[in-house]
Scaffold this active site. Structure first.
Site, short mmCIF file in Angstrom:
data_model
loop_
_atom_site.label_atom_id
_atom_site.label_comp_id
_atom_site.label_asym_id
_atom_site.label_seq_id
_atom_site.Cartn_x
_atom_site.Cartn_y
_atom_site.Cartn_z
N ASN A 41 0.84 -1.08 0.20
CA ASN A 41 -0.10 -0.10 0.17
C ASN A 41 1.05 1.49 0.05
O ASN A 41 1.17 1.94 -0.39
CB ASN A 41 -0.45 -0.24 0.91
CG ASN A 41 -2.37 -0.87 1.02
OD1 ASN A 41 -2.76 -0.78 -0.04
ND2 ASN A 41 -1.97 -1.54 2.44
N ASP A 67 -5.31 -3.30 -3.18
CA ASP A 67 -6.57 -3.61 -3.41
C ASP A 67 -6.75 -4.48 -4.87
O ASP A 67 -7.67 -6.14 -4.36
CB ASP A 67 -8.19 -2.48 -3.87
CG ASP A 67 -8.58 -1.67 -2.63
OD1 ASP A 67 -7.69 -2.12 -1.51
OD2 ASP A 67 -8.93 -0.52 -3.15
N GLU A 83 -6.44 -7.93 5.23
CA GLU A 83 -5.65 -8.53 4.45
C GLU A 83 -5.74 -10.21 5.23
O GLU A 83 -5.16 -10.82 4.87
CB GLU A 83 -3.81 -8.34 4.18
CG GLU A 83 -3.20 -8.64 5.68
CD GLU A 83 -3.03 -7.08 6.11
OE1 GLU A 83 -2.60 -6.75 7.01
OE2 GLU A 83 -4.80 -6.05 6.18
#
Length: 273
Positions: free
Chosen positions: A147, A156, A182
């Site tokens: 990220n 994503d 996650e």
């Protein structure tokens, strides 16, 4: 001297009588009776005409009511069709809402709530039937780095790809659920310990083989897996998930991209890695 003949004139007969009445009286009575019969026939005729008028009016009213009934039946049919369409629409919406409540929008995995509902049912099967079942906890390694380096859109996509590859590897009856972020869990009904280890290893290898192109770069994914089975007499899904979660963190402490197993109820300290 001869006497002249005298012609005698016979007297007219008296009018015939029957009892106290003369023939004229009988004729008068017959005429009166005939007139009375005619009068009564006229009354009957008037009654028949009145009845016919009432019948015609009733017939016209009946036809009007039949036409009105036909219109009402047609309107009722249209209303029923609209109602059936509305019911179908509401049922489709209910199914859609149910699906939204059961499926994670981003990854297509089961939502936490749906996963826990199915897992609770599986736990009941274990308690009543002794059916061997297992749970795999899975967590993408260093997901925060993905990220931070590539952006949340890349994160994503990594989650979607991870769930897709797991679903391709698993059996049809197995269920992948997203518990948060996650972190995922897999429910595997009717599986033994050895087979559970094999499935987890296939998931690990499949994830490690992922090469995700991203804006001219390539993102490699790995994941850690923790295993646990319904093994103790009083096991429920919370206990089994807790053991699988501890095994997951043991895999992370061992270097990530690993599979670890916890088939007993021993409490172990877990640190957030």
């Amino acid at each position: 001297m001869t006497r002249p003949k005298v012609t005698r004139v016979k007297a007219l007969p008296e009018p015939a009588t029957t009892g106290d009445f003369s023939l004229f009286d009988q004729e008068e009575a017959m005429i009166a009776q005939s007139e009375e019969m005619l009068r009564k026939l006229e009354e009957v005729s008037d009654g028949v005409r009145t009845l016919m008028r009432a019948y015609r009016q009733g017939y016209r009213e009946q036809r009007r009511l039949v036409r009105l009934s036909d219109r009402m039946q047609e309107e009722l049919r249209r209303l029923n069709q609209r109602l059936e369409a509305e019911v179908r629409t509401r049922e489709a919406l209910a199914h859609r809402l149910e699906a939204l409540a059961a499926v994670d929008e981003l990854t297509g995995a089961a939502t936490r709530r749906h996963f826990m509902d199915v897992a609770a049912h599986l736990a009941d099967q274990w308690r009543h039937e002794g059916r061997s079942s297992g749970v795999i906890m899975a967590d993408l390694d260093r997901f925060k780095t993905i990220n931070d380096r590539f952006g949340h859109a890349a994160g994503d996509e990594a989650l979607r790809l991870f769930v897709g590859r797991m679903s391709e590897t698993l059996r049809e009856d197995d269920l992948v659920g997203r518990l948060g972020g996650e972190e995922f869990a897999v429910l595997l009904p009717g599986i033994g310990a050895a087979e559970l280890d094999e499935v987890a290893e296939r998931l690990r290898a499949t994830t490690a083989a992922i090469r995700m192109p991203w804006k001219g770069d390539e993102i490699r994914l790995t994941a850690s897996f923790g295993l646990a089975r319904f093994s103790a007499p009083g096991d429920d899904i919370d206990r089994v998930l807790s053991r699988a979660d501890k095994a997951l963190y043991a895999a992370k402490r061992s270097g990530r991209n690993r599979v670890a197993t916890n088939d007993d109820s021993t409490e172990e300290a877990a640190e957030d890695l």
